[in-house]
Design a protein around this motif. Structure first.
Motif, PDB file in Angstrom:
ATOM      1  N   ILE A 396       0.860  -1.184   0.000  1.00 12.42           N
ATOM      2  CA  ILE A 396       0.000   0.000   0.000  1.00 12.42           C
ATOM      3  C   ILE A 396       0.894   1.231   0.000  1.00 12.42           C
ATOM      4  O   ILE A 396       1.838   1.321   0.795  1.00 12.42           O
ATOM      5  CB  ILE A 396      -0.919   0.050   1.242  1.00 12.42           C
ATOM      6  CG1 ILE A 396      -1.821  -1.183   1.304  1.00 12.42           C
ATOM      7  CG2 ILE A 396      -1.764   1.318   1.237  1.00 12.42           C
ATOM      8  CD1 ILE A 396      -2.875  -1.238   0.238  1.00 12.42           C
ATOM      9  N   SER A 397       0.622   2.194  -0.910  1.00 15.43           N
ATOM     10  CA  SER A 397       1.370   3.457  -0.910  1.00 15.43           C
ATOM     11  C   SER A 397       0.387   4.610  -0.810  1.00 15.43           C
ATOM     12  O   SER A 397      -0.773   4.501  -1.253  1.00 15.43           O
ATOM     13  CB  SER A 397       2.220   3.584  -2.180  1.00 15.43           C
ATOM     14  OG  SER A 397       1.396   3.705  -3.321  1.00 15.43           O
ATOM     15  N   LEU A 398       0.859   5.698  -0.215  1.00 18.58           N
ATOM     16  CA  LEU A 398       0.013   6.879  -0.008  1.00 18.58           C
ATOM     17  C   LEU A 398       0.577   8.073  -0.763  1.00 18.58           C
ATOM     18  O   LEU A 398       1.795   8.250  -0.847  1.00 18.58           O
ATOM     19  CB  LEU A 398      -0.080   7.216   1.478  1.00 18.58           C
ATOM     20  CG  LEU A 398      -0.618   6.133   2.417  1.00 18.58           C
ATOM     21  CD1 LEU A 398      -0.609   6.646   3.856  1.00 18.58           C
ATOM     22  CD2 LEU A 398      -2.007   5.699   2.008  1.00 18.58           C
ATOM     23  N   ASP A 399      -0.330   8.867  -1.343  1.00 17.37           N
ATOM     24  CA  ASP A 399       0.042  10.139  -1.970  1.00 17.37           C
ATOM     25  C   ASP A 399      -1.029  11.144  -1.564  1.00 17.37           C
ATOM     26  O   ASP A 399      -1.974  11.413  -2.311  1.00 17.37           O
ATOM     27  CB  ASP A 399       0.126   9.986  -3.493  1.00 17.37           C
ATOM     28  CG  ASP A 399       0.571  11.275  -4.175  1.00 17.37           C
ATOM     29  OD1 ASP A 399       0.951  12.231  -3.466  1.00 17.37           O
ATOM     30  OD2 ASP A 399       0.547  11.324  -5.422  1.00 17.37           O
ATOM     31  N   LEU A 400      -0.887  11.669  -0.360  1.00 13.83           N
ATOM     32  CA  LEU A 400      -1.934  12.517   0.224  1.00 13.83           C
ATOM     33  C   LEU A 400      -1.597  13.986  -0.010  1.00 13.83           C
ATOM     34  O   LEU A 400      -0.543  14.466   0.396  1.00 13.83           O
ATOM     35  CB  LEU A 400      -2.070  12.234   1.723  1.00 13.83           C
ATOM     36  CG  LEU A 400      -2.284  10.758   2.104  1.00 13.83           C
ATOM     37  CD1 LEU A 400      -2.420  10.611   3.623  1.00 13.83           C
ATOM     38  CD2 LEU A 400      -3.495  10.175   1.386  1.00 13.83           C
ATOM     39  N   GLY A 401      -2.484  14.683  -0.683  1.00 15.12           N
ATOM     40  CA  GLY A 401      -2.261  16.084  -0.998  1.00 15.12           C
ATOM     41  C   GLY A 401      -2.857  16.999   0.047  1.00 15.12           C
ATOM     42  O   GLY A 401      -3.469  16.575   1.037  1.00 15.12           O
ATOM     43  N   ASP A 402      -2.701  18.296  -0.186  1.00 16.76           N
ATOM     44  CA  ASP A 402      -3.236  19.317   0.711  1.00 16.76           C
ATOM     45  C   ASP A 402      -4.710  19.508   0.374  1.00 16.76           C
ATOM     46  O   ASP A 402      -5.057  20.065  -0.687  1.00 16.76           O
ATOM     47  CB  ASP A 402      -2.444  20.616   0.546  1.00 16.76           C
ATOM     48  CG  ASP A 402      -2.872  21.669   1.565  1.00 16.76           C
ATOM     49  OD1 ASP A 402      -3.596  21.310   2.525  1.00 16.76           O
ATOM     50  OD2 ASP A 402      -2.501  22.854   1.387  1.00 16.76           O
ATOM     51  N   ILE A 403      -5.599  19.046   1.236  1.00 17.10           N
ATOM     52  CA  ILE A 403      -7.036  19.078   0.953  1.00 17.10           C
ATOM     53  C   ILE A 403      -7.777  19.787   2.065  1.00 17.10           C
ATOM     54  O   ILE A 403      -7.287  19.932   3.188  1.00 17.10           O
ATOM     55  CB  ILE A 403      -7.601  17.649   0.766  1.00 17.10           C
ATOM     56  CG1 ILE A 403      -7.357  16.814   2.018  1.00 17.10           C
ATOM     57  CG2 ILE A 403      -6.998  16.976  -0.457  1.00 17.10           C
ATOM     58  CD1 ILE A 403      -7.987  15.437   1.973  1.00 17.10           C
ATOM     59  N   GLU A 433       0.595  -3.311  -6.104  1.00 17.44           N
ATOM     60  CA  GLU A 433       0.512  -2.173  -5.201  1.00 17.44           C
ATOM     61  C   GLU A 433      -0.809  -1.455  -5.394  1.00 17.44           C
ATOM     62  O   GLU A 433      -1.262  -1.233  -6.528  1.00 17.44           O
ATOM     63  CB  GLU A 433       1.674  -1.205  -5.466  1.00 17.44           C
ATOM     64  CG  GLU A 433       1.671   0.014  -4.545  1.00 17.44           C
ATOM     65  CD  GLU A 433       2.806   0.965  -4.874  1.00 17.44           C
ATOM     66  OE1 GLU A 433       3.833   0.922  -4.179  1.00 17.44           O
ATOM     67  OE2 GLU A 433       2.639   1.747  -5.839  1.00 17.44           O
ATOM     68  N   VAL A 434      -1.423  -1.093  -4.298  1.00 21.26           N
ATOM     69  CA  VAL A 434      -2.603  -0.230  -4.307  1.00 21.26           C
ATOM     70  C   VAL A 434      -2.176   1.136  -3.799  1.00 21.26           C
ATOM     71  O   VAL A 434      -1.550   1.243  -2.740  1.00 21.26           O
ATOM     72  CB  VAL A 434      -3.729  -0.805  -3.427  1.00 21.26           C
ATOM     73  CG1 VAL A 434      -4.872   0.205  -3.298  1.00 21.26           C
ATOM     74  CG2 VAL A 434      -4.247  -2.108  -4.007  1.00 21.26           C
ATOM     75  N   LYS A 435      -2.523   2.174  -4.554  1.00 18.93           N
ATOM     76  CA  LYS A 435      -2.124   3.528  -4.192  1.00 18.93           C
ATOM     77  C   LYS A 435      -3.350   4.338  -3.801  1.00 18.93           C
ATOM     78  O   LYS A 435      -4.364   4.356  -4.521  1.00 18.93           O
ATOM     79  CB  LYS A 435      -1.407   4.193  -5.370  1.00 18.93           C
ATOM     80  CG  LYS A 435      -0.693   5.482  -5.004  1.00 18.93           C
ATOM     81  CD  LYS A 435       0.197   5.946  -6.171  1.00 18.93           C
ATOM     82  CE  LYS A 435       1.059   7.122  -5.746  1.00 18.93           C
ATOM     83  NZ  LYS A 435       1.987   7.544  -6.831  1.00 18.93           N
ATOM     84  N   ILE A 436      -3.251   5.003  -2.652  1.00 16.57           N
ATOM     85  CA  ILE A 436      -4.337   5.867  -2.175  1.00 16.57           C
ATOM     86  C   ILE A 436      -3.898   7.312  -2.367  1.00 16.57           C
ATOM     87  O   ILE A 436      -2.831   7.717  -1.895  1.00 16.57           O
ATOM     88  CB  ILE A 436      -4.656   5.596  -0.693  1.00 16.57           C
ATOM     89  CG1 ILE A 436      -5.031   4.120  -0.489  1.00 16.57           C
ATOM     90  CG2 ILE A 436      -5.789   6.503  -0.210  1.00 16.57           C
ATOM     91  CD1 ILE A 436      -5.219   3.732   0.964  1.00 16.57           C
ATOM     92  N   ILE A 437      -4.716   8.093  -3.087  1.00 14.51           N
ATOM     93  CA  ILE A 437      -4.355   9.467  -3.456  1.00 14.51           C
ATOM     94  C   ILE A 437      -5.469  10.393  -3.017  1.00 14.51           C
ATOM     95  O   ILE A 437      -6.659  10.068  -3.131  1.00 14.51           O
ATOM     96  CB  ILE A 437      -4.146   9.587  -4.984  1.00 14.51           C
ATOM     97  CG1 ILE A 437      -3.172   8.501  -5.479  1.00 14.51           C
ATOM     98  CG2 ILE A 437      -3.655  10.978  -5.379  1.00 14.51           C
ATOM     99  CD1 ILE A 437      -3.182   8.323  -6.974  1.00 14.51           C
ATOM    100  N   THR A 438      -5.095  11.574  -2.527  1.00 11.94           N
ATOM    101  CA  THR A 438      -6.078  12.637  -2.258  1.00 11.94           C
ATOM    102  C   THR A 438      -5.581  13.933  -2.867  1.00 11.94           C
ATOM    103  O   THR A 438      -4.383  14.217  -2.862  1.00 11.94           O
ATOM    104  CB  THR A 438      -6.307  12.837  -0.754  1.00 11.94           C
ATOM    105  OG1 THR A 438      -5.063  13.155  -0.132  1.00 11.94           O
ATOM    106  CG2 THR A 438      -6.890  11.588  -0.106  1.00 11.94           C
TER     107      THR A 438
END
Length: 511
Positions: A396-403, A433-438
């Motif tokens: 699992i990978s994360l790509d969390l933006g400024d929200i 891989e599953v990527k979670i993005i915001t």
């Protein structure tokens, strides 16, 4: 020999005899002519007339000699006759005139060729005229003129009619062109023989995303607009046999590669003797999606009603059975028997999970929400989903933006994220891989979950979120349905993109 006087007398007699004989022959020739022959003085009095002239006017020579010729001429032709005869007094002392004269058979047309008789000093002393009856010719000329006038009238009338038809056709073409180009429905015209586009309206360009130069002189097949070529061949055959196609539901691809559901209507038309196809398209993609949402909601409502009625009755005996299984498992010595009991307990837990999903689908009340950052919810869940991934030998990978913060029910959003992540893990082969993005876009907070699976077939995409529809061999078809139900309760929408490199679920939360 005779005396000279007698000889001279004989010679004179001979000459007189010859002269008389010549005069008789000349008179005989004149009398047998079909032409009218006259001799007149300078005042127009007749000095001599032929027999044909007498017969024509039904008068004797005695009645005609000494009479003027002009009174016999038609009043309308006297002026032109007088002007023509003035030429007799000037070299070459001839004239020609056509006139009407009153005969025994009424007014007849004559053509006169006149010549002046000159003395030794070239003075005009008389006029000789030869006339021919040209009435039949004049009648023929008049008929010909009338025929020509009639023909000219017909030509003018036909020309006028053709001009009117051409003008009407031009006006009709202008009206058609205005209606065609101003029509809000996408429309186009292509050649029937080879499918080459010859014209499209602005609505079609806007809908397809193409420029006009990219479409004209190219076929729809060459542009790869038709998704199903067999369907295109069937529609073409219908146009050949029936001349029209009405309200056919087809799939067309726009320039961006998006597949749209279209209502297609077409009719074969003839322009300048060549066959063309006038077609119009109506995009019903959004309507189909709304219908799908409505069907999904109807199923959710049905499932909710079922769940509310049977969940309590099923869970109570299941809880009792599970308790006795756990109690009896603690008394067993054999590890093999314990494994059987564990399997039975796992199946009961699975049944309980399905019932829980049923209850989640059936929720129609407004659950309590609070303002929270979606990234915080994801970070709280991360250890759990990371553990699921490790158990499946995935990552699992994360790509969390400024929200921005949004109003959500935290428990439901956690369930939505868990369902999407687990679907992604199950869709991939090891390793993956599953990527979670915001991120933020268009005043919306967007959650994206992307996997590296084989993708979902395009014809199945529109079924996603429908209860009991699943692409997994052992799936129940309730996980995604639950996600769609949760999204609906948060006024959010779910969009999906999929290809051979994987599938991405987008959840769009309004601020």
């Amino acid at each position: 020999m005779g005396s000279p006087g007698r000889y001279r007398i004989k010679c004179r007699q001979k000459r007189v005899s010859q002269r008389l004989k010549y005069k008789e022959n000349y008179q005989l020739i004149i009398e047998n002519q079909n032409e009218l022959i006259v001799k007149a003085d300078l005042e127009g009095r007749l000095l001599f007339v032929s027999q044909t002239y007498c017969d024509t006017f039904q008068k004797t020579r005695e009645e005609l000699i000494g009479q003027k010729y002009m009174p016999l001429v038609h009043p309308d032709d006297r002026e032109i006759t007088a002007k023509a005869m003035e030429a007799l007094f000037h070299p070459p002392y001839t004239c020609y005139v056509e006139q009407r004269a009153l005969t025994k058979n009424g007014w007849r047309w004559f053509a006169w060729s006149d010549k002046a008789v000159l003395d030794k000093d070239n003075n005009v002393v008389a006029i000789i005229g030869v006339g021919r009856d040209i009435t039949n010719r004049k009648i023929a000329e008049e008929r010909l003129r009338q025929y020509q006038d009639c023909l000219e009238d017909l030509v003018r009338e036909r020309t006028k009619r053709l001009e009117e038809e051409i003008n009407e056709r031009k006006k009709a073409e202008e009206r058609f062109a205005k209606a065609f180009h101003a029509n809000p429905n996408p429309m186009g015209i292509c050649r029937f023989s080879d499918g080459i586009m010859v014209d499209v309206n602005e609505a079609f360009l806007k809908h397809s995303g193409y420029e006009k130069s990219e479409l004209l002189q190219k076929s729809a097949l060459a542009l790869n607009i038709w998704v199903d070529r067999h369907q295109f061949a069937r529609i073409l055959q219908t146009l050949k046999t029936k001349g029209r196609v009405e309200n056919e539901e087809v799939l067309l691809r726009n320039k961006a590669g998006e597949i749209r559901t279209i209502i297609y209507s077409a009719e074969r038309i003839s322009i300048s003797g060549e066959n063309f196809v006038l077609f119009s398209v109506t995009d019903i993609t959004e309507r189909k999606q709304k219908e799908l949402v409505m069907r999904r909601l109807e199923r959710l409502s049905l499932i909710g009603s079922m769940a509310a009625g049977i969940a309590h009755e099923i869970r109570n005996p299941m809880t009792t059975v599970r308790g006795f299984l756990q109690l009896n498992m603690s008394k067993l010595a054999s590890e093999r028997d314990k494994e059987i009991f564990r399997l039975m307990i796992a199946e009961l837990d699975r049944a309980n999970e399905i019932i829980t999903n049923f209850l989640a689908l059936g929720k129609d009340c407004s659950l309590p929400k609070q303002t929270k950052n979606l990234n915080q919810v994801i970070m709280e869940l991360y250890p759990l989903i990371q553990a699921d991934a490790l158990n499946s030998h995935m990552n699992i990978s994360l790509d969390l933006g400024d929200i921005a913060e949004i109003n959500i029910n935290e428990n439901e959003i956690k369930q939505l994220i868990l369902n999407l992540v687990r679907n992604g893990l199950e869709a991939m082969d090891q390793p993956g891989e599953v990527k979670i993005i915001t991120y933020m876009k268009n005043n919306q907070v967007i959650l994206a979950v992307r996997d590296q699976g084989k993708g979902i077939k395009k014809e199945m995409l529109y079924m996603l979120g429908t209860p009991f529809f699943t692409t997994k061999a052992e799936g129940t078809g309730l996980g995604l349905a639950t996600c769609y139900s949760i999204a609906d309760r948060h006024n959010a929408t779910i969009e999906v993109t999929s290809d051979e490199q994987g599938t991405t679920f987008y959840v769009l939360f309004p601020l």
